[in-house]
Design a protein around this motif. Structure first.
Motif, PDB file in Angstrom:
ATOM      1  N   ALA A 210       0.827  -1.211   0.000  1.00  0.00           N
ATOM      2  CA  ALA A 210       0.000   0.000   0.000  1.00  0.00           C
ATOM      3  C   ALA A 210       0.857   1.255   0.000  1.00  0.00           C
ATOM      4  CB  ALA A 210      -0.934  -0.004   1.213  1.00  0.00           C
ATOM      5  N   ALA A 211       1.939   1.245   0.777  1.00  0.00           N
ATOM      6  CA  ALA A 211       2.786   2.444   0.855  1.00  0.00           C
ATOM      7  C   ALA A 211       4.092   2.128   1.557  1.00  0.00           C
ATOM      8  CB  ALA A 211       2.070   3.575   1.584  1.00  0.00           C
ATOM      9  N   ILE A 212       5.068   2.967   1.287  1.00  0.00           N
ATOM     10  CA  ILE A 212       6.327   3.001   2.032  1.00  0.00           C
ATOM     11  C   ILE A 212       6.256   4.184   2.988  1.00  0.00           C
ATOM     12  CG2 ILE A 212       8.813   3.435   1.884  1.00  0.00           C
ATOM     13  CD1 ILE A 212       8.713   2.158  -0.935  1.00  0.00           C
TER      14      ILE A 212
ATOM     15  N   GLU B 180       9.276   7.175  -7.429  1.00  0.00           N
ATOM     16  CA  GLU B 180       9.548   7.011  -8.862  1.00  0.00           C
ATOM     17  C   GLU B 180      10.293   5.712  -9.144  1.00  0.00           C
ATOM     18  OE1 GLU B 180       9.127   8.146 -12.772  1.00  0.00           O
ATOM     19  OE2 GLU B 180       8.339   9.210 -11.021  1.00  0.00           O
ATOM     20  N   THR B 181      11.205   5.359  -8.267  1.00  0.00           N
ATOM     21  CA  THR B 181      12.033   4.164  -8.476  1.00  0.00           C
ATOM     22  C   THR B 181      11.283   2.878  -8.154  1.00  0.00           C
ATOM     23  OG1 THR B 181      14.005   5.459  -7.922  1.00  0.00           O
ATOM     24  CG2 THR B 181      14.226   3.070  -7.877  1.00  0.00           C
ATOM     25  N   THR B 182      10.498   2.903  -7.090  1.00  0.00           N
ATOM     26  CA  THR B 182       9.812   1.681  -6.652  1.00  0.00           C
ATOM     27  C   THR B 182       8.431   1.522  -7.264  1.00  0.00           C
ATOM     28  OG1 THR B 182       8.806   2.762  -4.724  1.00  0.00           O
ATOM     29  CG2 THR B 182      11.004   1.776  -4.426  1.00  0.00           C
ATOM     30  N   GLY B 183       7.814   2.641  -7.656  1.00  0.00           N
ATOM     31  CA  GLY B 183       6.428   2.609  -8.109  1.00  0.00           C
ATOM     32  C   GLY B 183       5.436   2.511  -6.972  1.00  0.00           C
ATOM     33  N   ILE B 184       5.921   2.604  -5.734  1.00  0.00           N
ATOM     34  CA  ILE B 184       5.063   2.465  -4.553  1.00  0.00           C
ATOM     35  C   ILE B 184       4.789   3.843  -3.954  1.00  0.00           C
ATOM     36  CG2 ILE B 184       4.847   1.433  -2.259  1.00  0.00           C
ATOM     37  CD1 ILE B 184       6.936  -0.658  -3.157  1.00  0.00           C
ATOM     38  N   THR B 185       3.535   4.110  -3.629  1.00  0.00           N
ATOM     39  CA  THR B 185       3.189   5.349  -2.933  1.00  0.00           C
ATOM     40  C   THR B 185       4.058   5.483  -1.688  1.00  0.00           C
ATOM     41  OG1 THR B 185       0.918   5.385  -3.735  1.00  0.00           O
ATOM     42  CG2 THR B 185       1.362   6.551  -1.670  1.00  0.00           C
ATOM     43  N   THR B 186       4.625   6.656  -1.514  1.00  0.00           N
ATOM     44  CA  THR B 186       5.575   6.886  -0.424  1.00  0.00           C
ATOM     45  C   THR B 186       5.073   8.015   0.471  1.00  0.00           C
ATOM     46  OG1 THR B 186       7.422   6.138  -1.811  1.00  0.00           O
ATOM     47  CG2 THR B 186       7.968   7.503   0.101  1.00  0.00           C
TER      48      THR B 186
ATOM     49  N   THR C 250      -1.470   7.857   7.975  1.00  0.00           N
ATOM     50  CA  THR C 250      -1.617   8.956   7.022  1.00  0.00           C
ATOM     51  C   THR C 250      -2.586   8.607   5.906  1.00  0.00           C
ATOM     52  OG1 THR C 250       0.633   9.724   7.500  1.00  0.00           O
ATOM     53  CG2 THR C 250      -0.366  10.470   5.438  1.00  0.00           C
ATOM     54  N   LEU C 251      -2.425   7.421   5.332  1.00  0.00           N
ATOM     55  CA  LEU C 251      -3.279   7.038   4.203  1.00  0.00           C
ATOM     56  C   LEU C 251      -4.723   6.803   4.615  1.00  0.00           C
ATOM     57  CD1 LEU C 251      -1.179   4.727   1.859  1.00  0.00           C
ATOM     58  CD2 LEU C 251      -1.443   7.203   1.858  1.00  0.00           C
TER      59      LEU C 251
ATOM     60  N   GLY D 102       3.785  13.921   3.978  1.00  0.00           N
ATOM     61  CA  GLY D 102       3.340  14.180   2.614  1.00  0.00           C
ATOM     62  C   GLY D 102       3.215  12.863   1.871  1.00  0.00           C
ATOM     63  N   ILE D 103       2.259  12.804   0.945  1.00  0.00           N
ATOM     64  CA  ILE D 103       2.005  11.584   0.175  1.00  0.00           C
ATOM     65  C   ILE D 103       2.523  11.781  -1.248  1.00  0.00           C
ATOM     66  CG2 ILE D 103       0.244  10.005  -0.702  1.00  0.00           C
ATOM     67  CD1 ILE D 103      -1.521  10.875   1.671  1.00  0.00           C
ATOM     68  N   TYR D 104       3.376  10.872  -1.686  1.00  0.00           N
ATOM     69  CA  TYR D 104       3.971  10.916  -3.012  1.00  0.00           C
ATOM     70  C   TYR D 104       3.469   9.685  -3.767  1.00  0.00           C
ATOM     71  CZ  TYR D 104       6.838  14.322  -0.634  1.00  0.00           C
ATOM     72  OH  TYR D 104       7.262  15.415   0.104  1.00  0.00           O
ATOM     73  N   PRO D 105       2.494   9.861  -4.661  1.00  0.00           N
ATOM     74  CA  PRO D 105       1.834   8.716  -5.292  1.00  0.00           C
ATOM     75  C   PRO D 105       2.807   7.835  -6.084  1.00  0.00           C
ATOM     76  CG  PRO D 105       0.555  10.715  -5.618  1.00  0.00           C
ATOM     77  CD  PRO D 105       1.873  11.133  -5.069  1.00  0.00           C
TER      78      PRO D 105
END
Length: 379
Positions: free
Chosen positions: A90-92, A126-132, A345-346, A367-370
Motif C-alpha cells: 500500500a505504501a512506504i 519514482e524508483t519503486t512505483g510504490i506510494t511513499t 496517514t493514508l 506528505g504523500i507521493y503517489p
C-alpha cells in the motif's frame, strides 16, 4: 491486512532498517525485516552535513537524491527477499535521515523551531512505483510541537496493556521514553543521548564501529566528576515536551568537558558515558508522576549488555526487559513505527500525540507521493 514498508535511519547512521508490516488500526504485525547497508562515503557526508559548513545547499541537494535512491533500493531489496511484489504494498513510510533538529524547546522561541530530514521521497516513489509517505515531523512542528519523538503513538497502539504501567525506552543514537498507564499514553520525550557518544568515542579511540556488548565500558570505572558535568547539560532542565539530537550531544561537546579531566583514561570515559546514558534515562522516568512497574527497551542499546545492566540498577524496583518479551524484536520497533505512521496517514488518521510533542492538537502527518509505474534506472 494491507502491507506497508517502514524505513528508518536514525542518528547512529549505522544502516537502513527495513520492515514489511501488515497494518490496520491498532494492529501491526512485522512480517519480515532487512538491514540495508549505508556506504561509508554517505555516512561521512551525512555526518558533515549534520554540522554547519560551507556550500550546504548544494551538498544537501545532492545527498538528498542519493539517499532517496538508497532508500528505494533498500525497500526493493526487502520485498525481493520476502518474495512480495511491489504492487502488493500500500505504501512506504520513510523517516529519512535527520541532518538538523532544532525544535522550539532548544531555540527558546528566539526563532522558529525546525527539523529537517532528507532522502528524497519523489525518488523513492519514482524508483519503486510504490506510494511513499515521508516528512512526518514537520507538520507537528508547524503545529507548535517538537516533531519528536513520534514512536510513542505507535507504542501506545501496539505495546500497551490494560492495568499495567509500562515504560517503553528506545535507545538509538538518542534515547526516548514512552510512559503508558494501561492503554493511555501519558507522556513521551527524549531523555538525552543513547548510543551516539558511546559510538563516537570508541570510533575515535579504538577504530571500532561500536562497543559490542559494552565489553570495553564494562572493564572501566565511572568518573563521578565527569558524570556530574555531563548531567549538567541544560537539556536536562527542560520540562514538558522535549527532544534533542547530535546538535546538543556530540564529540566536540564531550571533549570540552574532558579538558577538566586530564587524568581520565579513554576506557573510563566510555564507562562514564554508559552511566550517563543509563542514569539520564532512569532519572527522566522517575521524575514523572507515573512509576512504571515494567520497562521494555528497544533500539541498538538493547544489545549493550553493560548498558542494560546499569539501567536495570537505576530502574529498580521496575522489571527491565526488551520488547522481545512483548513479541516485537527490539531492532525493528522504529521501522515498524514508520510503516504504521504511513498507514495512519493514508487512512486520514492522526500520527502524532500532542501530550508527547506539545503540538496544538492531533495532526495527520507527512506528505504523500503517489506511486505508479516505476521508472527503471531512475537516478
Amino acid at each position: 491486512m494491507p502491507l506497508y514498508v517502514g524505513l528508518m535511519s536514525g542518528t547512529s547512521v549505522d544502516a537502513i532498517d527495513c520492515a514489511l508490516v501488515s497494518c490496520q488500526g491498532c494492529e501491526a504485525e512485522v512480517l519480515t525485516t532487512y538491514e540495508y547497508p549505508i556506504p561509508q562515503r554517505l555516512k561521512n557526508e551525512i555526518a558533515a552535513l549534520s554540522q554547519p559548513g560551507a556550500n550546504e545547499i548544494e551538498r544537501m541537494g545532492v545527498l538528498d537524491r542519493e539517499l532517496g535512491a538508497l532508500f528505494a533500493s533498500a525497500a526493493l531489496s526487502l520485498l525481493k527477499n520476502a518474495h512480495v511484489d511491489p504492487g502488493e504494498v500500500a505504501a512506504i513510510g520513510t523517516h529519512g535521515q535527520t541532518i538538523r533538529h532544532r525544535p522550539a524547546s532548544v531555540t527558546e522561541n528566539t526563532q522558529p523551531g525546525f527539523t529537517l530530514q532528507i532522502g528524497d521521497p519523489n525518488t523513492i516513489a519514482e524508483t519503486t512505483g510504490i506510494t511513499t509517505v515521508a516528512d512526518f515531523r514537520r507538520r507537528d512542528v508547524a503545529a507548535g510541537g517538537e516533531g519528536a519523538p513520534l514512536a510513542p503513538a505507535f507504542h501506545a497502539a501496539t505495546l500497551s496493556a490494560e492495568g499495567v504501567n509500562r515504560a517503553i525506552v528506545n535507545i538509538g543514537g538518542i534515547a526516548n521514553v514512552t510512559l503508558l498507564e494501561g492503554s493511555e499514553l501519558l507522556a513521551g520525550f527524549d531523555t538525552g543521548p543513547g548510543n551516539t557518544l558511546l559510538d563516537h568515542w570508541i570510533q575515535e579511540n579504538r577504530g571500532e564501529e561500536c562497543d559490542r556488548g559494552g565489553r570495553w565500558s564494562a572493564a572501566g570505572n565511572i568518573d563521578e566528576q565527569l558524570l556530574k558535568r555531563l548531567l549538567n547539560h541544560p537539556f536536562f532542565t527542560l520540562t514538558g515536551p522535549r527532544s534533542t539530537g547530535k546538535e546538543a550531544f556530540n564529540l566536540p561537546w564531550l571533549k570540552k568537558l574532558l579538558v577538566q579531566s586530564t587524568a581520565i583514561t579513554p576506557g573510563d570515559v566510555q564507562t562514564t558515558l554508559v552511566e550517563f546514558t543509563a542514569k539520564s534515562i532512569a532519572l527522566a522516568i522517575k521524575h514523572h508522576a507515573l512509576l512504571p512497574t515494567e520497562i521494555f527497551v528497544c533500539g541498538g542499546g538493547a544489545h549493550n549488555t553493560h548498558l542494560m545492566q546499569r539501567l536495570a540498577v537505576h530502574a529498580e524496583p521496575a522489571r527491565l526487559d526488551t520488547t522481545a518479551a512483548l513479541g516485537l524484536d527490539p531492532d525493528w520497533v522504529e521501522a515498524a513505527a514508520f510503516a504504521w505512521l504511513a498507514c495512519q496517514t493514508l487512512t486520514s488518521s492522526a500520527g502524532n500525540a500532542p501530550v508527547v510533542t506539545g503540538a496544538a492538537g492531533e495532526r495527520i502527518l507527512g506528505g504523500i507521493y503517489p506511486g505508479g509505474e516505476p521508472t527503471r534506472g531512475a537516478s
